[in-house]
Design a protein around this motif. Sequence first.
Motif, PDB file in Angstrom:
ATOM      1  N   GLN A   1       0.922  -1.219  -0.029  1.00 28.54           N
ATOM      2  CA  GLN A   1       0.120   0.005  -0.117  1.00 28.54           C
ATOM      3  C   GLN A   1       0.929   1.319   0.062  1.00 28.54           C
ATOM      4  OE1 GLN A   1      -3.036  -0.144  -0.838  1.00 28.54           O
ATOM      5  NE2 GLN A   1      -4.211  -1.153   0.812  1.00 28.54           N
TER       6      GLN A   1
ATOM      7  N   ASN B   1       3.571   8.736 -13.100  1.00 23.86           N
ATOM      8  CA  ASN B   1       3.045   9.396 -12.196  1.00 23.86           C
ATOM      9  C   ASN B   1       1.599   9.541 -12.184  1.00 23.86           C
ATOM     10  OD1 ASN B   1       2.050  11.400 -14.250  1.00 23.86           O
ATOM     11  ND2 ASN B   1       4.083  11.741 -14.568  1.00 23.86           N
ATOM     12  N   HIS B   2       0.961   8.362 -13.054  1.00 23.44           N
ATOM     13  CA  HIS B   2      -0.503   8.678 -13.364  1.00 23.44           C
ATOM     14  C   HIS B   2      -1.389   8.357 -12.005  1.00 23.44           C
ATOM     15  CE1 HIS B   2      -4.191   8.618 -15.134  1.00 23.44           C
ATOM     16  NE2 HIS B   2      -4.516   7.179 -15.467  1.00 23.44           N
ATOM     17  N   PHE B   3      -0.827   7.257 -11.312  1.00 26.00           N
ATOM     18  CA  PHE B   3      -1.440   7.035 -10.087  1.00 26.00           C
ATOM     19  C   PHE B   3      -0.357   6.856  -8.902  1.00 26.00           C
ATOM     20  CE2 PHE B   3      -5.226   6.281 -12.311  1.00 26.00           C
ATOM     21  CZ  PHE B   3      -6.095   6.834 -11.684  1.00 26.00           C
ATOM     22  N   GLY B   4      -0.551   7.550  -7.893  1.00 28.23           N
ATOM     23  CA  GLY B   4       0.256   7.209  -6.574  1.00 28.23           C
ATOM     24  C   GLY B   4      -0.497   6.991  -5.572  1.00 28.23           C
ATOM     25  N   LEU B   5       0.240   6.934  -4.406  1.00 26.29           N
ATOM     26  CA  LEU B   5      -0.381   6.186  -3.043  1.00 26.29           C
ATOM     27  C   LEU B   5       0.140   7.118  -1.879  1.00 26.29           C
ATOM     28  CD1 LEU B   5       0.099   2.547  -3.366  1.00 26.29           C
ATOM     29  CD2 LEU B   5      -2.093   3.567  -3.168  1.00 26.29           C
ATOM     30  N   ASN B   6      -0.958   7.693  -1.294  1.00 28.78           N
ATOM     31  CA  ASN B   6      -0.766   8.373  -0.152  1.00 28.78           C
ATOM     32  C   ASN B   6       0.005   9.716  -0.285  1.00 28.78           C
ATOM     33  OD1 ASN B   6      -2.023   6.473   1.477  1.00 28.78           O
ATOM     34  ND2 ASN B   6      -0.110   5.251   1.246  1.00 28.78           N
ATOM     35  N   GLY B   7      -0.205  10.285  -1.592  1.00 26.31           N
ATOM     36  CA  GLY B   7       0.231  11.475  -2.025  1.00 26.31           C
ATOM     37  C   GLY B   7       1.769  11.469  -2.503  1.00 26.31           C
ATOM     38  N   LEU B   8       2.273  10.272  -2.708  1.00 25.68           N
ATOM     39  CA  LEU B   8       3.537  10.053  -3.545  1.00 25.68           C
ATOM     40  C   LEU B   8       3.344   9.235  -4.715  1.00 25.68           C
ATOM     41  CD1 LEU B   8       6.117   9.232  -0.505  1.00 25.68           C
ATOM     42  CD2 LEU B   8       5.513  11.433  -1.493  1.00 25.68           C
TER      43      LEU B   8
ATOM     44  N   PRO C   1       4.490  15.533  -5.166  1.00 29.41           N
ATOM     45  CA  PRO C   1       3.730  16.699  -5.830  1.00 29.41           C
ATOM     46  C   PRO C   1       4.491  17.879  -5.232  1.00 29.41           C
ATOM     47  CG  PRO C   1       1.960  15.517  -4.639  1.00 29.41           C
ATOM     48  CD  PRO C   1       3.164  14.828  -4.384  1.00 29.41           C
TER      49      PRO C   1
ATOM     50  N   VAL D   1      -8.704   2.125  -7.985  1.00 33.51           N
ATOM     51  CA  VAL D   1      -7.960   1.400  -8.946  1.00 33.51           C
ATOM     52  C   VAL D   1      -6.943   0.831  -8.530  1.00 33.51           C
ATOM     53  CG1 VAL D   1      -8.610   3.018 -10.836  1.00 33.51           C
ATOM     54  CG2 VAL D   1      -6.992   3.821  -9.068  1.00 33.51           C
TER      55      VAL D   1
ATOM     56  N   THR E   1      -2.582   1.274  -9.026  1.00 32.00           N
ATOM     57  CA  THR E   1      -1.814   1.830  -8.018  1.00 32.00           C
ATOM     58  C   THR E   1      -0.469   0.726  -7.979  1.00 32.00           C
ATOM     59  OG1 THR E   1      -3.196   0.946  -6.445  1.00 32.00           O
ATOM     60  CG2 THR E   1      -3.275   3.328  -6.951  1.00 32.00           C
TER      61      THR E   1
END
Lengths: 322, 322, 322, 322
Positions: free
Chosen positions: C23, C129-136, C143, C266, C270
């Motif tokens: 995760q 970079n299309h999908f990250g986790l917990n802000g990274l 970001p 998604v 991720t």
Amino acid sequence: MKTKKNFFQVLAFQFLIWGAQAQEVGQSPWGPEDEIGSLNMMTDSSRIQILSQIGSGQVYDLSVDYFVGMPSFHSLGDPSYQYWLTHTPHGTVVDNPNGMGEAMNEKVSYTGDAVSMYTHMGTHIDALNHFGLNGLIWNGFSPEEHLGDKGWKKTGAEKIPPIIARGLLLDVRALVDSFPPNYRITIQDLKACLKRQKTEIQKGDVILIRTGQAKHYEDAAHYLHQYPGISLAAAQWLVEEKGAMLLGADNLSFEAFPPEKEDNWVPVHTYLLAERGVMFLEQMMLEDLAKDKVYEFAFIAASLKLRGASGSPMRPIAIPIN
Amino acid sequence: MKTKKNFFQVLAFQFLIWGAQAQEVGQSPWGPEDEIGSLNMMTDSSRIQILSQIGSGQVYDLSVDYFVGMPSFHSLGDPSYQYWLTHTPHGTVVDNPNGMGEAMNEKVSYTGDAVSMYTHMGTHIDALNHFGLNGLIWNGFSPEEHLGDKGWKKTGAEKIPPIIARGLLLDVRALVDSFPPNYRITIQDLKACLKRQKTEIQKGDVILIRTGQAKHYEDAAHYLHQYPGISLAAAQWLVEEKGAMLLGADNLSFEAFPPEKEDNWVPVHTYLLAERGVMFLEQMMLEDLAKDKVYEFAFIAASLKLRGASGSPMRPIAIPIN
Amino acid sequence: MKTKKNFFQVLAFQFLIWGAQAQEVGQSPWGPEDEIGSLNMMTDSSRIQILSQIGSGQVYDLSVDYFVGMPSFHSLGDPSYQYWLTHTPHGTVVDNPNGMGEAMNEKVSYTGDAVSMYTHMGTHIDALNHFGLNGLIWNGFSPEEHLGDKGWKKTGAEKIPPIIARGLLLDVRALVDSFPPNYRITIQDLKACLKRQKTEIQKGDVILIRTGQAKHYEDAAHYLHQYPGISLAAAQWLVEEKGAMLLGADNLSFEAFPPEKEDNWVPVHTYLLAERGVMFLEQMMLEDLAKDKVYEFAFIAASLKLRGASGSPMRPIAIPIN
Amino acid sequence: MKTKKNFFQVLAFQFLIWGAQAQEVGQSPWGPEDEIGSLNMMTDSSRIQILSQIGSGQVYDLSVDYFVGMPSFHSLGDPSYQYWLTHTPHGTVVDNPNGMGEAMNEKVSYTGDAVSMYTHMGTHIDALNHFGLNGLIWNGFSPEEHLGDKGWKKTGAEKIPPIIARGLLLDVRALVDSFPPNYRITIQDLKACLKRQKTEIQKGDVILIRTGQAKHYEDAAHYLHQYPGISLAAAQWLVEEKGAMLLGADNLSFEAFPPEKEDNWVPVHTYLLAERGVMFLEQMMLEDLAKDKVYEFAFIAASLKLRGASGSPMRPIAIPIN
């Protein structure tokens, strides 16, 4: 000696004001939820007062046209105005997009089109979120809480009400043969203008400053070249001394470039929008008013309600008053 | 026998009118160069007449918001409304587009944005070139001569003047509990409405027809689903019998779909724009007027001057009259 | 007893892996500056190995067309594909944009056009970079530091190298008569497919999974309706067990909706992008390969270098190998 | 005397050729339905011939990046490249576009983006419909019959096949210290170049001409300023004498401006596209090939299948051959 000391004291005081007060976003006197700043000065009473003075059916159109090649603020990569046809009488026959066939599409001649634009293009109003200070906008709203991918939840252009107020043209251009490059209009210029026109500013006025730059609107390169603008001091005088509700001008960016302060590249923008909650119009067309010497009028304008936006196109009109 | 003959004669005559007259673009009574059709009915005199009746400073905003996801006419591939940020306070710090560095961009918090849209989206007016007949538009202008890649040289939206006229709300929705799917408003409906409201149409009026559909504006699927519209006969009655200058409604396309005629998929559009030179507004917000039972008002509106365009957004206002 | 205990231990361990490891975004084994994840598996040596196996001049085009009305991911407001003409032979004559006049513009018949699109439209690759986790995002980029108004400074589409590798088609669609709505392809499906095709996955392969959905590409509504996708377990098996370098499929979003996990809408995106640094292609056209039973091939593709972007269109080709 | 007469005869003959033949669109030797012109020279056999010569796994990327501010052809109003974010990790939390709430959107960090561009921007290929003559395009297709609102039904970019052929770099820039402003590359230059490189043109080659202008690609003003281009004579020589299948260069418009002929503002474009059916690539990046003196290579490229379009972006690669 005393004078000198006082002079430094004044300087220090000024510095304190600028440093401690002016460089921070303003808290609205209309409360923590206020999103429209000085436009709160408008009331049913203020509106009927000006509407009842209308003495003519003549209408002045204060807006420029939108067209491909029109001037725009592009130095930071913002999109130019684009217009394109999505349907034409002939193309509909060839494409048959509605599936109704040649006979129908030859009979019903369809034209459709689309546009794209930076929101600060053509005659438009700057919303209060357009420029903030130190990460906040007018009234302390923050991007962390209020700025999504579809714009600001606070002070977006959809919050700007229709504007009906007394308008006053300050034809500064009429004072001179021409302006030096990048000229900054001073308080003295405004005072000279008022005297020449025999007009006075009233609290709550919409003040429109004519630089004459709109004459060159069809020639974008000329329009964008070393245009005159309003100085910070003049803006402060209009707002703080004279109680103007809304400002406007006929140039690209209201203020002139390069900026008059080293530590702020748009000091007039941040002063008006972020510190004072005063919106303003740019890229207006004021030539007809000036030609006819119409200085006082009912100003009526309603910008498009672009949700969340930092600016919005509008087509203001002026109707002479008695 | 005689009657029957007469009946057929009438039918044949009607057919001739529709066949010979109505199915062709109109020639303007205001001359071969006319590009604004019935808006020529406006004069300084007509404007001051209505402006002088204004009896209130209360302003009704007749426009919807623009937002991503708003309803739009997309079945023929036209673009939906798009809004995007070109500058944000944080992004400006990361990108440094002005080359002024982190300190400046952390201090001056910049927000800029852009939009793109089909021109027939949100509250807007249809220009006379939007629909023509048999390859011509109103007053006989042709695409061969007048349609370039940047739109029409004739009757483009930039030619539409600011509109100030007497406005009349016809709250048809108030007559019924609900409309059947795709209901077409009849002449009888309009007459019943006038009677109920105790109002009369005057020559030169802006007639705004409330279907109530705007209640669903925030829910695009609902708004676009089987909405009611104005019948061709009702449009003809308003224009030919009553002398309306401009029409408007609060639904997607003024008329309803599927079309009421087999040989024309937008018969009300071609009748008004191409045959009669009468423009109209779509996707208005008339709920507040209806709620307050404000039926007569000064209608003031100025659409964006999108050069060459077939339609243009506007934010009309209504001010109650005495 | 012992077995049972072990079984629970394994479960707990798996849970720990998912909870503690899976995760979170992955740290790249290729170092803290890595921006392309598993594409680091490509080398000159790996490329020449596959290129030297090419045994045919036959080229399979694995891309769909771009056209107005094509399927797109629009439920979150993203723009549909737009195409418009900026210059036409006739329009150039009417507009005379180059100022050269009618004779020149009738002789030189100019056509120009423009497009706009969401970057995840048509056959395209998802950037890390299309999908990250917990802000990274992948490799811990944030970001706050790396996302400006013009996209990501890290892992943008311009960093994706041209791809030349062994390609393997897994024609899962050939296993069944049809898929249930929103079917999720399992590890067993992939194994059955490999067996049926008599093929094996090699480390570093580009694995293309055919659901058959591309048959409906011209009918957007059908294409977007309840399409099958790849399950998280299958994606994990391909990456972790089989060492796939790049994945692809012929459906809208690689995985199926509604999501198979409650806490992640998604999970396959991720997992692949953010946890494993594995990119994938969507909306491919795999029908010709399947028809000709071409399962193994040289896969050659180079996505547009859209600086900062989260995805990029590409037109991959396949050339059969010996 | 005889010689002089002959000289005039030759001149007259040349004039006849130019007047009668060259100024009209060509009829394709591949038949009346041909839409790809000289690309018909490619066959399975020609492709495997070049693919089997590949002797390296080293890949040269021949494309520039797409970024806001990149060079573009804007003098006729065409849109610049635009990139914008439609979803960001933070914005998704604020906007909640999927309705899944803060916890989900803080966990799943979503980035999405969109682009818009003129189709002749960045490294791209010109389709045969881009320029025609006297109202027709290559092979006699007419806008009356084949040009709808969504582009050309004939010769659109979606018809352009993936290209695999022998590529030859002509490093003209290596011949000189610098080019005079707007220099036009001559046949002699090309011959000198071939001699210097010890290379020969083969029938069916993709000829890439390096002017060196791509060095300035990141500085749009420099890149667009007085760049060198290919003369009409040189283009004719490559096509008619040498049998080139496809051309390319690293400058904005392949040819130079102002045009070398008074009666045609883009004579090289109309010659290649309309008269000869030969496409070409513009705005390539050829610096790495030149630096490594890689003159002969497998050229592999596949442009986006933009239906109906007059041009299409592509990212070609070069792989050295034995």
